[in-house]
Design a protein around this motif. Sequence first.
Motif, PDB file in Angstrom:
ATOM      1  N   GLY A  28       0.796  -1.232   0.000  1.00  0.00           N
ATOM      2  CA  GLY A  28       0.000   0.000   0.000  1.00  0.00           C
ATOM      3  C   GLY A  28       0.821   1.271   0.000  1.00  0.00           C
ATOM      4  N   GLY A  29       2.143   1.155   0.188  1.00  0.00           N
ATOM      5  CA  GLY A  29       2.993   2.352   0.137  1.00  0.00           C
ATOM      6  C   GLY A  29       2.538   3.404   1.129  1.00  0.00           C
ATOM      7  N   LEU A  30       2.163   4.578   0.596  1.00  0.00           N
ATOM      8  CA  LEU A  30       1.743   5.680   1.480  1.00  0.00           C
ATOM      9  C   LEU A  30       0.449   5.348   2.217  1.00  0.00           C
ATOM     10  N   ASP A  31      -0.324   4.412   1.659  1.00  0.00           N
ATOM     11  CA  ASP A  31      -1.586   4.056   2.317  1.00  0.00           C
ATOM     12  C   ASP A  31      -1.436   2.845   3.225  1.00  0.00           C
ATOM     13  N   ALA A  32      -0.192   2.482   3.519  1.00  0.00           N
ATOM     14  CA  ALA A  32       0.045   1.366   4.445  1.00  0.00           C
ATOM     15  C   ALA A  32      -0.487   1.742   5.822  1.00  0.00           C
ATOM     16  N   ILE A  33      -0.915   0.717   6.536  1.00  0.00           N
ATOM     17  CA  ILE A  33      -1.572   0.964   7.833  1.00  0.00           C
ATOM     18  C   ILE A  33      -0.537   1.207   8.936  1.00  0.00           C
ATOM     19  N   VAL A  34      -0.856   2.187   9.779  1.00  0.00           N
ATOM     20  CA  VAL A  34      -0.062   2.404  10.995  1.00  0.00           C
ATOM     21  C   VAL A  34      -0.948   1.981  12.156  1.00  0.00           C
ATOM     22  N   THR A  35      -0.471   1.061  13.003  1.00  0.00           N
ATOM     23  CA  THR A  35      -1.311   0.622  14.126  1.00  0.00           C
ATOM     24  C   THR A  35      -1.253   1.661  15.230  1.00  0.00           C
ATOM     25  N   GLU A  36      -2.061   1.432  16.273  1.00  0.00           N
ATOM     26  CA  GLU A  36      -2.167   2.422  17.361  1.00  0.00           C
ATOM     27  C   GLU A  36      -0.793   2.702  17.961  1.00  0.00           C
ATOM     28  N   GLY A  37      -0.451   4.004  18.016  1.00  0.00           N
ATOM     29  CA  GLY A  37       0.834   4.396  18.590  1.00  0.00           C
ATOM     30  C   GLY A  37       2.024   4.032  17.712  1.00  0.00           C
TER      31      GLY A  37
END
Length: 1560
Positions: free
Chosen positions: A1447-1456
Amino acid sequence: MSLAFCGSENNSAAYNVDKGVLNNGCFVDALNVVPHVFLLFITFPILFIGWGSQSSKVHIHHSTWLHFPGHNLRWILTFILLFVLVCEIAEGIVSDGVSESRHLHLYMPAGMAFLAAITSVVYYHNIETSNFPKLLIALLFYWTLAFITKTIKFVKFCDNGVGFSQLRFCLTGLLVILYGMLLVVEINVIRVRRYVFFKTPKEVKPPEDLQDLGVRFLQPFVNLLSKGTYWWMNTFIKTAHKKPIDLKAIGKLPIAMRALTNYIRLNEAFEAQKSKRSPYPQGSKSIWRALCCAFGRPLVLSSTFRILADLLGFAGPLCISGIVHHVGKGNNTIRPQTSLTFILLESTESVRWRIKILGVFFISSQEFLANAYVLAVLLFFALLLQRTILQASYYVAIETGINLRGAIQTKIYNKIMLLSTSNMSMGEMTAGQICNLVAIDTNQLMWFFFLCPNLWAMPVQIIAGVLLLYYLLGVSALIGAVVIIVLAPVQYFVATKLSQAQRSTLEYSNERLKKTNEMLRGIKLLKLYAWEHIFHSSVEETREKEMTSLKSFALYTSISIFMNAAIPIAAVLTTFVVHAHLTGNADFSPSVAFASLSLFHILITPLFLLSSVLRSTVKALVSVQKLGEFLSSEEIGEEQDKCSAQRNADNHSKYQVVITNGFFTWTPEGSPALSNIDIRIPQGQLTMIVGQVGCGKSSLLLAALGEMQKISGNVFWNSSIPDSETGEDVSPEKETTVDTEVRKRGSVAYASQKPWLLNATVEENITFESPFNKQRYKAVIDACSLQPDIDILPHGDQTQIGERGINLSGGQRQRISVARALYQQTNVVFLDDPFSALDIHLSDHLMQEGILKMLREDKRTIILVTHKLQYLPHADWIIAMKDGTIQREGTLKDIQNSESELFEHWKTLMNRQDQELEKETIIERKSVLERKNHRRTRYSRDARLKDDEEDEEEITESDDDDNLSSVLHQRAKMPWRACGKYLSSAGILLLPLLVLSQLLKHTVMVAIDYWLAKWTSDVISAKSELEQKNCSVCQEFNHSRYSKVFSILCCLGIILCLVTSIAVEWTGLKVAKKLHYCLLNKIILAPMRFFETTPLGSILNRFSADCNTIDQHIPATLECLSRSTLLCVSALAVISYVTPMFLIALLPLAIICYFIQKYFRVASRDLQQLDDSTQLPLLCHFSETVEGLTTIRAFRYEARFRQKLLEYTDSNNIASLFLTAANRWLEVRMEYIGACVVLIAAVTSITNSLYNHLSSGLVGLGLTYALMVSNYLNWMVRNLADMEIQLGAVKRINGLLKTEAENYEGLLSPSQIPQNWPDRGEIQIQNLSVRYDSNLKPVLKHVSAHISPGQKIGICGRTGSGKSSFSLAFFRMVDTFEGRIIIDGIDIAKLPLQTLRSRLSIILQDPILFSGTIRFNLDPEKKCTDSMLWEALEIAQLKHVVKALPGGLDAIVTEGGENFSQGQRQLFCLARAFVRKTSIFIMDEATASIDMATENILQKVVMTAFADRTVVTIAHRVHTILNSDLVIVMKRGVILEYDKPEVLLEQEDSVFASFVQADK
């Protein structure tokens, strides 16, 4: 009328003794008085004189030691005896009512026997509790005499032909049996205890619980009367009124109820299931079987009680029917064809059957039961018994549920201890899910066990009720029952919809809380970047969704409330209208109508309960399924750490850990995270592991600890060193095979990269369950430089550092975590990047004093993961890692010789000269040490004053805690102000609607029942007129007028039910929406100071628990409270209207009631808060264990943590048990008051009817209402207590709404500010003084500086010198009370805050990422193109990392940002700042957790990419600002030095030069 024992008629046969004395009835009765008089004479002196000294040698705390055999049987027999004696007295009075004179002998002996029976049980109780068994001999004589005299009377009855048709014969027979049984019980006590007739009496010891002064929960130990009425709670509830209840006051749990006892019981049941069926040992079925096996028996008891109570409940309608029927006859109105009481006695007509034998009258049981007063007394007793049994059923079920919850929580905890780390890190099981399992699912099971008896009791109740209705009303009853039964599925449908709405509400509120939590955790960043509005609208958007869901929740709740109220009205309407019209010659007397009405009230309850019971069952099934999945989840393999045997003994003793050919992975099927691992960790030496961010350094430590899944290879641990000092594994069992010795690894002191703290004091965090050694503790505190921090904390090292150490800075948390590892006496110490959050001085001091002096000189084995390459010369052994493999291992010399490139690379990074690298001799080391020590002592003098902001934060927080404890126990009255606030939030329209609709509804309800009374009375009087006129042609009674009015009233009632239920829920919604909106607005605009002084947890609680209470609980409680109060008032008003005499009795009852509720509310509130507050540490302990699992297992502290869990569980359970007992205490008392109301109402209305010709319809009306009073009383007090607790939420939110917001307005309008300001980046600071709050000391004092456009400024200084405050002043985050800052010609004090903060950029020390995408984290305002984002990522050295992600820039960042390493998170924050492209750029210690290589690249990039911008860098590592144009050295809020770095370095005594020297 004269009184005489045998009557005073002249021709009385009472004195005739011709046929022998024993054939004279009066003499036999006189003989029966003898035993009772004997007992009273003997026991009274003993009871009043007291016992003198106790014979028991054992000192026990409670006078509740019940140890005589047959104890409970004796109490039950005594209760039955008392009831039979009351019947005997009543029978005597009724049968005596026929003759002219009073015959005392008919009821006086029974009265004496009643007194004697009470005395006997009081006497017995006193003897038993004071352990004086010899005195029981008096009771032995009494039972013998009573048995003999009663038997003589019974035999004489038989001789004279008295049989079963006479009631007195039956009663006498029963008494003979009871006295006989009591005699047997007494003889059994002698047989077992041998206190008389035997040479040696049997010695008995009191149970352990009673010898323990700490056990205060006495329900299992007290006698039956106290058990049934919760009498032992009296003293507890009284003392609660004087002083607050705390954990000390409620004491310990009895052994049988402790979590450990119940866990063992549950575990045995589980094991039994396992051995039976091996394939699915943890499936749902086997869990259910195990639960039933372990906790089934008390449930059966509870269900039995429940069924008994439900059947007794039908006594109400039966007695009402009989009383109204009797009153109707007494009024000389016609006798209806049927009356329920007679149907059941299989006699359709009243039989007046009196005979005179032995000179006295005998009456039949039919005649006895036809007496209205007798029925009133019987009803009273039936109510007392029914309510007592019902409460006992509730208590047993809840106690079982609580025991079960404790057992399951312990089971879950033991499973957590074995969970494999991959389960946690790979997100298969989050800490949240586990906490849900503990907090929600175990409670669901507890509630299921509580509601479980209903499953069997409800069908019995429904069937019995419908049968009785059918007897009364015939077919029309079935129509009414059909209405109820048809509407029940609708009810169930509404209930399921309700739970669906609740679930979706829960999902949205979880999402909202997650966003709120992130918003609060990152509030500093949001304010600095001026992003409040973005997050505010995001939370509001989720709240909107939640409100939509809440609307459907409210709609279904109001439908549910409406149906609860409307179904009985509809059922009664259809039944009576059909009954009056269809059944032509129907009996429509008040006795039938009101008995039916009562039956309908009884029938409604189980049908409403049905939906909640079914819902609870479904939830319990789901919970058990979840529990099964959890219990069968993957466990960590108990690693068999091997050590080579004797033949290579030399290697064996040299190395502590050896990994050969190791391949390790996090998930069983995943690719290896570490491959080809071959390492040796030398024993008693310092090993350092180095490498770039994310190359597997931490994983290597965890692999050695056995936390990773091993694909292949071996891990050898050296076990030749005894580990006795740790207190664990002192004598490990050694299994010796031919050439390998396998042993469990000992305790390892481990400090993880992410510091893990307990919810405990600083001291407890450091000693971590080890014995306290003052000298060592002091040394550790000094090595970690914690003393200045401790001095600042409000209670020193006794300060509680709460959930995850929230009230500490990152550096402090890290140092406490390291201090814990240093303090332990283990042989092996693992330190995972302990320097990442520390500045250079703290790092140096820790390295020298802690790692080198305390650990290495002690010959401990130390493994240190670090990025600080300047410490490499201290290492005895170095392991260099790259991409999950070992790049090189050996000493620094080895690497210098074999890998010169790597060595050169390190050297440049270390900024060290060659010769300094080679200084490895001990002498030189010592001199370095001395120099640093010298400098350190100087520094610690300087550093007395730590960062003021933290200082203040702590102090305010402690005040907050003190306030909290005083608030907790403000023994205030009802919080009327909060109630006013809640209702006033509803608005001007809703409030009157709410009040009026409630009043109207209850008026109509009374009108319906009143009209029914009038209708039935008119039917009866019409029929009696017809019978008197005796006309056969007269027309039938016309029901239509009555039924029309009745129907109109019922329909009006139903409509009003709907209006009130909607009004309540609508009010609730409106208030919930308004309060949340105001709260969010206030919080997000509050100044930063507010967040620093208020614990995050308490703000979050306002948004979670308190909002949830306002959203879902208060409307329902408000509705329930208003309904039960108005029902109570209307019931009492109706009874008083029917019989004004009732008002006289009402006054004392009302006073008693007032005091009971007053005492109960205080105790209940305390216990409720105690229940909640003991649940918190329990849940925290779970989450804390899950988070620190690796640390706990490394230390081998599983057993200690399990012990702690048992303590927390027990204290939560004892609070729950006391709360349950308090609720039962209240309910039993309210039910008894209710029973008194029924008795008084019945007696007064019967008297009123017989003497003042009150219509029987009104008598029925009064009695029906009286029956319901006890229920309403209970609900009223319980809801009052609930409301009081729930209004606390409104009160707390109201407190936060008073927070002052930051001043966002500026003096300049937007048009006055240039569009591209600041375009040059020139900063003038003029005489600036800054403080955190108006009542605090300044943190910057008279600072002046001038920064030209594009200059690079470095600011350094020790911790607390005001560096960070300097950066915050640019953003007006602190209070500037003197001087000003001018940026590009504009004074920043005149700018609107939003404008100012959006035009500057800052990178903070703590990296903050939000859940979402990488794009959102870099640019939440969506202003930038993709190319700009990629450019920023490239500058931050992250382009390759992000490119590799799906997903590149749309890759998921988890909480914190948990799915990135600490260093990567910091780099993302850099990229975020680069994206903003502002001309002024501030870096606040932004490279603290990045390895030196990456940091060097960044420094260069910043210099080139920001060549034309003004950059202010606040530095930990001084070498990062050596290339700056200007350096500012700060100390205690003033500028100490201000010049170019090279100028400062040349000065001998410059502070900056000493910093640079120290950084080498």
